[in-house]
Structures are given as structure tokens and as C-alpha cells.
Design a protein around this motif. Structure first.
Motif, PDB file in Angstrom:
ATOM      1  N   CYS A 241       0.832  -1.213   0.000  1.00  0.00           N
ATOM      2  CA  CYS A 241       0.000   0.000   0.000  1.00  0.00           C
ATOM      3  C   CYS A 241       0.865   1.260   0.000  1.00  0.00           C
ATOM      4  CB  CYS A 241      -0.928   0.037   1.213  1.00  0.00           C
ATOM      5  SG  CYS A 241      -1.798  -1.486   1.555  1.00  0.00           S
ATOM      6  N   TRP A 244       1.921   2.216   3.331  1.00  0.00           N
ATOM      7  CA  TRP A 244       0.832   2.888   4.059  1.00  0.00           C
ATOM      8  C   TRP A 244       0.907   4.404   3.860  1.00  0.00           C
ATOM      9  CZ3 TRP A 244       1.208   0.223   9.550  1.00  0.00           C
ATOM     10  CH2 TRP A 244       0.953  -1.154   9.413  1.00  0.00           C
ATOM     11  N   THR A 336      -5.736  -2.666   1.331  1.00  0.00           N
ATOM     12  CA  THR A 336      -5.106  -2.039   0.165  1.00  0.00           C
ATOM     13  C   THR A 336      -6.031  -0.980  -0.407  1.00  0.00           C
ATOM     14  OG1 THR A 336      -3.967  -4.119  -0.349  1.00  0.00           O
ATOM     15  CG2 THR A 336      -4.065  -2.477  -2.093  1.00  0.00           C
ATOM     16  N   GLY A 340      -4.072   1.679   2.957  1.00  0.00           N
ATOM     17  CA  GLY A 340      -3.447   1.193   4.178  1.00  0.00           C
ATOM     18  C   GLY A 340      -4.380   1.425   5.352  1.00  0.00           C
TER      19      GLY A 340
END
Length: 546
Positions: A241, A244, A336, A340
Motif C-alpha cells: 500500500c 501505508w 489495500t 493502508g
């Protein structure tokens, strides 16, 4: 009647610009040009040089004709080029596609083709699997090798061969450090592409936009308590991701990125002690690595380090061990599709006075919505009505807001299904407590989270069924102290056919990425319903009791 606040008050360049995280790095470089931006082994990169190298990368990409809507694929560890790609690629309005470094060649090849990759930047650590993937793929991207000068002498395996036509440093050196980069035309424009684990069939490509990523930088700063010039250790893979969204977040507070190629206890403790690390993120395995490290690998440090974790809630014993080691754990949750983490277990001071069981019950919850998430609820997915906030009635966790993905690339059907009823359907089952905190109870798609990686039980079962001796099988999660969860397989053999556990595991290794291979194979009669459907809940109970 005309609304006076809409009359002659138009959007124009002076009062409206698309949100993008690129401007945050530009500001940091302008305000703190000499501040340390990146630490990587012996390398020290200032914000001035971080910005200029990102501009050079963007310029070099533009020279090769890369522009809006083009995909730049990277398969890199947590190294400076990965950070540079998070800014340099969107500077030319292209889309950054970060490949999970643990995937097998067939899945990588699918992603290269589906994303229509125009450029691939690959670390030599992964050149072997990327070479195989490129041979399988139809895409013919420009391939650029990254030869890490800080590759450790004690690396678990040597660098792979060069497979590209260019070296990354040579490529970047050919770019202009004063390149005139471009703002996105619209903050809704695609910024990055991250593929899901693929619960059935091929993985789906999750598209992020500039607006969502920018809002996440502010959210991370708030919810992870990131102060001016914080120091962040990269234990979380940036391919997850986009880390995040922390590659963009650190620019907001002009923080320092401390790169880390592998999660190993001594380098982590050394980085924390030597560089004054204030923050890191990771799965439960990182916590286990830290608290179970050998005494010789540990170091003392004066600061309290904030550790953000987004997998299963840590047991009380692990939290106590982390606290004793100098860490404060924050429990997050997301997907995802939500850039995140999108929820945080906001802790109340009065909960500290609860007994151990009471504290554990509070800490097991996934919490409340992130600040830029406009809606978080639990609903019956059939009626789209909220479940009672009683902590007992199970429904599907749903999200709504600006940190929900743009959609799935080239998959309108899956996008429409995910957004049915005006909410993003997470696929996770949970409850809403009376105080508004959510708690997960199960995963509707039987996803196994092992060491922070999502493993589809269906994918593993498909591999098992390719073995000639397997008549029926089911794969479920088993609790593991090190990885959080691991896949275990229950296998029913065909009559008159024999197979060993090792034989089945070797077979799976030939078809799956190593982290997806079952950690144990149990030969047993598979419980089924009267219609022949495998009863996963019984397998889970069998795994639980051993």
C-alpha cells in the motif's frame, strides 16, 4: 433565489490547486534543504539532494517519453530509489506500480501485462524472478537495474545478474536536477497502482489518486503522532500500500527515512539506537523479532518508539514485552483499497486501570475511523442496513470517504460490486460496539494474514488439487507466535493412493511463493455438508485445538 456565495466566486489558479503529496517534498527541500532526509547504510541524503534526485528521475523518464497514464513498475527493497520513485514518477503524471518482492514470476508477469508497464526498475536482489516474469509477459518495458552499493556482506543470498539495458544511477544522472515537473491535472488523477492478493482468479489492481494520498499524509502524521523531524525506520515494505503512504508522510514534517532491506533484530536495534528512531510500522512478526532477539542483538535507547501495527491485535504478553523494550504500540486496521490503515484504536487513559482481561478486550478492537475517512460502519450487506451497536451482531465492515481507492484497474464489475450501495465493502466481518469502535470477527474470503502478507486459501487449495494424490482439501489459518497466522492444509487422499507431508509441501513450493506454502499438511477426512461443501469452520476448529 441566487446563492450569493456562489456568485462571482469561482475556482481559479489563485485559490484552487489539486492536492498532491509531491508539493510536500518540494516544501521540505525548500525549508530544510540541509536536513537529513534518508539514511541508507553509509549514505546520507539531504532534503535538497532527495528533491533533486527525484527531479532527475522524473526528467530521465520524460526523456524516454513517459507521461500521463503510463505505468512505471518498480521491484525494489526499502532503499533510496524506492523513495525517489514515489515522487519522481508522479512528477511526470505517470503511475507508480510497486511489486511485492515475494511474488512468483507468473503473478508478476500478469501484473506487468495488466498494468501495461512501460518501465521496470528492478533491484538485483530480485533480478532472477523478474527475468522469468519478463519472459512470460507480453509487455516489453524498458528495464533498469538497481545495483545497491550498500548491499550487506552478510546478505542471505548474492545479487542476481543484470537484466536491464541501463543502470539506475546512470539513468538518474542523465536527468535534469532543475526539471520543470508537472502538477496533476486533477487531484483525482491516478497516482499509484497496488495489486491485491487475489482471493479468486487474478489479483485486482487498486488505483490510488493524488487527493487520497495527500490526505493520508496528514492522517498518518496525526494518528501516528509524528512530530517535527521525526525519524522513521522502514521495517514495513514500501510495496505494501505504498508503505501505508509513509513515503509521502515523512515529507510533511521533514522527517528522516532510515532504510532497512531486511527485518533482522540487530540492524533494527542498531538503527533505533544510532539514529534516534521515533517511529516504525510492521506486522506481529516484527514485534516477535524485537522482543525475542538475543541479548547480544539488543541495544538500549532513551526514547519511546511508536510502533504501528495493522494485523491481528497483539496478545497482552507481546504488548507488555514491547513496553518493556521501549515501544508504544498503536493498533491500526485497513486494506489495500483504503490506502493502508483507515481505522485506529484510539486509546483512552482510563482503560489503563482495567484488569488484564479488560485491557485485552479493548486492545483487540480495530477502533474508530481515521480523520479523513468520512464513514465507517458495520452493515448487513444484503439489506445495507447498519447492524445494532451491541458488540455481538455480525455484519460487513464498510468504508466511505476520500481515502477509499479510485477503483480497480480495468475491472468495472469488481469496482461496482465493491462500491454497491454507496459504501466500500471490505469483505471483513465484524461488530460495532456501543461506543462506536469496530472489531473484526472473521474474514468472509478466508484470507490468511501471515507476517503481514495476505494469503488466499483458495489459491493454496488450487495448488494442492494439482497433486495427483489429492481428492479433497481445505486450507485454513493456524495461530502462530512468530507469523501471527500460517496456512495449514487438511488433505484427503484418493483411495489407494499414498503421499507424504513432505511430498505435498515440495509440490506446493513448485507452484506458490514460499510464504504461501502450507506449514503443515494433515491427512484427514475433510468435513463436508450434505451437498458436498467443505465446512471450513470445522477445519478452523481442528486447527485451533491442534
Amino acid at each position: 433565489m441566487t446563492n450569493p456565495y456562489e456568485q462571482d466566486l469561482d475556482r481559479q489558479p489563485a485559490n484552487f490547486q489539486p492536492l498532491t503529496p509531491i508539493t510536500l517534498l518540494e516544501r521540505a527541500a525548500m525549508t530544510y534543504p540541509d536536513h537529513l532526509a534518508i539514511v541508507h547504510g553509509s549514505q546520507r541524503i539531504s532534503y535538497r539532494d532527495f528533491w533533486r534526485r527525484s527531479l532527475r528521475l522524473a526528467s530521465a523518464l520524460a526523456q524516454r517519453g513517459i507521461g500521463k497514464g503510463d505505468t512505471v513498475t518498480v521491484m525494489l527493497s526499502n532503499t533510496p530509489p524506492m523513495l525517489e520513485a514515489h515522487f519522481g514518477v508522479p512528477m511526470v503524471k505517470a503511475v507508480l506500480h510497486s511489486v511485492n518482492t515475494r511474488l512468483d514470476a507468473a503473478v508478476i508477469a500478469f501484473q506487468l501485462d495488466h498494468a501495461e508497464a512501460k518501465v521496470v526498475i528492478v533491484d538485483r536482489e530480485f533480478s532472477g524472478v523478474m527475468k522469468e516474469a519478463l519472459a512470460l509477459a507480453k509487455a516489453r518495458p524498458l528495464v533498469i537495474d538497481y545495483d545497491d552499493p550498500e548491499y550487506p556482506a552478510d546478505a542471505p543470498h548474492p545479487k542476481g545478474e543484470r537484466i536491464g539495458s541501463l543502470d539506475y544511477e546512470e539513468f538518474v544522472a542523465g536527468g535534469d536536477p532543475d526539471f520543470a515537473w508537472s502538477m496533476p491535472d486533477d487531484e483525482w488523477d491516478a497516482l499509484s497502482l497496488n495489486y491485491t492478493s487475489g482471493t479468486t482468479g487474478n489479483p485486482k489492481g487498486v488505483v490510488y489518486h493524488h487527493r487520497g494520498a495527500t490526505l493520508m499524509t496528514y492522517a498518518n502524521t496525526i494518528h501516528a503522532s509524528m512530530s517535527k523531524h521525526c525519524v522513521y525506520l522502514w521495517t514495513l515494505p514500501m510495496f505494501h500500500c505504498n508503505g501505508w503512504c509513509f513515503p509521502w508522510t515523512l515529507a510533511l514534517q521533514a522527517g528522516t527515512h532510515v532504510c532497512l532491506r531486511w527485518v533482522r533484530p540487530k540492524p533494527i536495534y542498531d538503527a533505533i539506537a544510532d539514529h534516534g528512531v521515533t517511529h516504525l510500522c510492521g506486522a506481529p512478526i516484527v514485534m516477535s523479532t524485537l522482543i525475542n532477539a538475543r541479548p547480544d542483538d539488543k541495544r538500549e535507547f532513551p526514547q519511546t518508539v511508536i510502533f504501528n501495527t495493522a494485523a491481528a491485535p497483539p496478545p497482552e504478553a507481546v504488548l507488555a514485552g514491547m513496553a518493556d523494550a521501549g515501544f508504544s504500540v498503536t493498533h491500526l486496521y485497513g486494506l489495500t483499497e483504503t490506502y493502508g490503515p483507515a481505522t485506529v484504536n484510539e486509546w483512552h487513559g482510563e482503560w489503563d486501570s482495567l484488569d488484564r482481561g479488560g485491557r485485552s478486550a479493548k486492545k483487540a478492537r480495530q477502533g474508530v475511523r481515521y480523520a479523513p475517512l468520512e464513514g465507517l460502519t458495520v452493515m448487513n450487506p444484503e439489506t445495507m442496513r447498519e447492524t445494532p451497536a451491541d458488540g455481538e451482531t455480525i455484519g460487513e465492515v464498510m468504508f466511505r470517504g476520500n481515502i477509499v481507492m479510485k477503483g480497480y484497474l480495468k475491472n468495472r464489475k469488481a469496482t461496482d460490486e465493491a462500491f454497491a450501495g454507496g459504501w466500500f465493502h471490505s469483505g471483513d466481518l465484524g461488530v460495532m460496539h456501543p461506543d462506536g469502535y469496530i472489531q473484526l470477527k472473521d474474514r468472509s474470503k478466508d484470507i490468511i494474514i501471515s507476517g503481514g502478507e495476505n494469503i488466499s486459501s483458495i489459491e493454496v487449495e488450487d495448488a494442492l488439487y494439482k497433486h495427483a494424490a489429492v481428492a479433497s482439501c481445505g486450507v485454513v489459518a493456524r495461530i502462530d507466535d512468530k507469523w501471527g497466522e500460517v496456512p495449514v492444509a487438511y488433505v484427503e487422499l484418493k483411495p489407494g493412493v499414498a503421499a507424504t507431508e513432505e511430498e505435498i509441501i515440495v509440490h506446493c513450493r513448485s507452484l506458490l511463493a514460499r510464504f504461501k506454502v502450507p506449514k503443515a499438511v494433515i491427512f484427514a477426512e475433510i468435513p463436508k455438508t450434505s451437498t458436498g461443501k467443505i465446512q471450513k469452520f470445522k477445519l478452523r476448529e481442528m486447527a485451533r485445538i491442534g
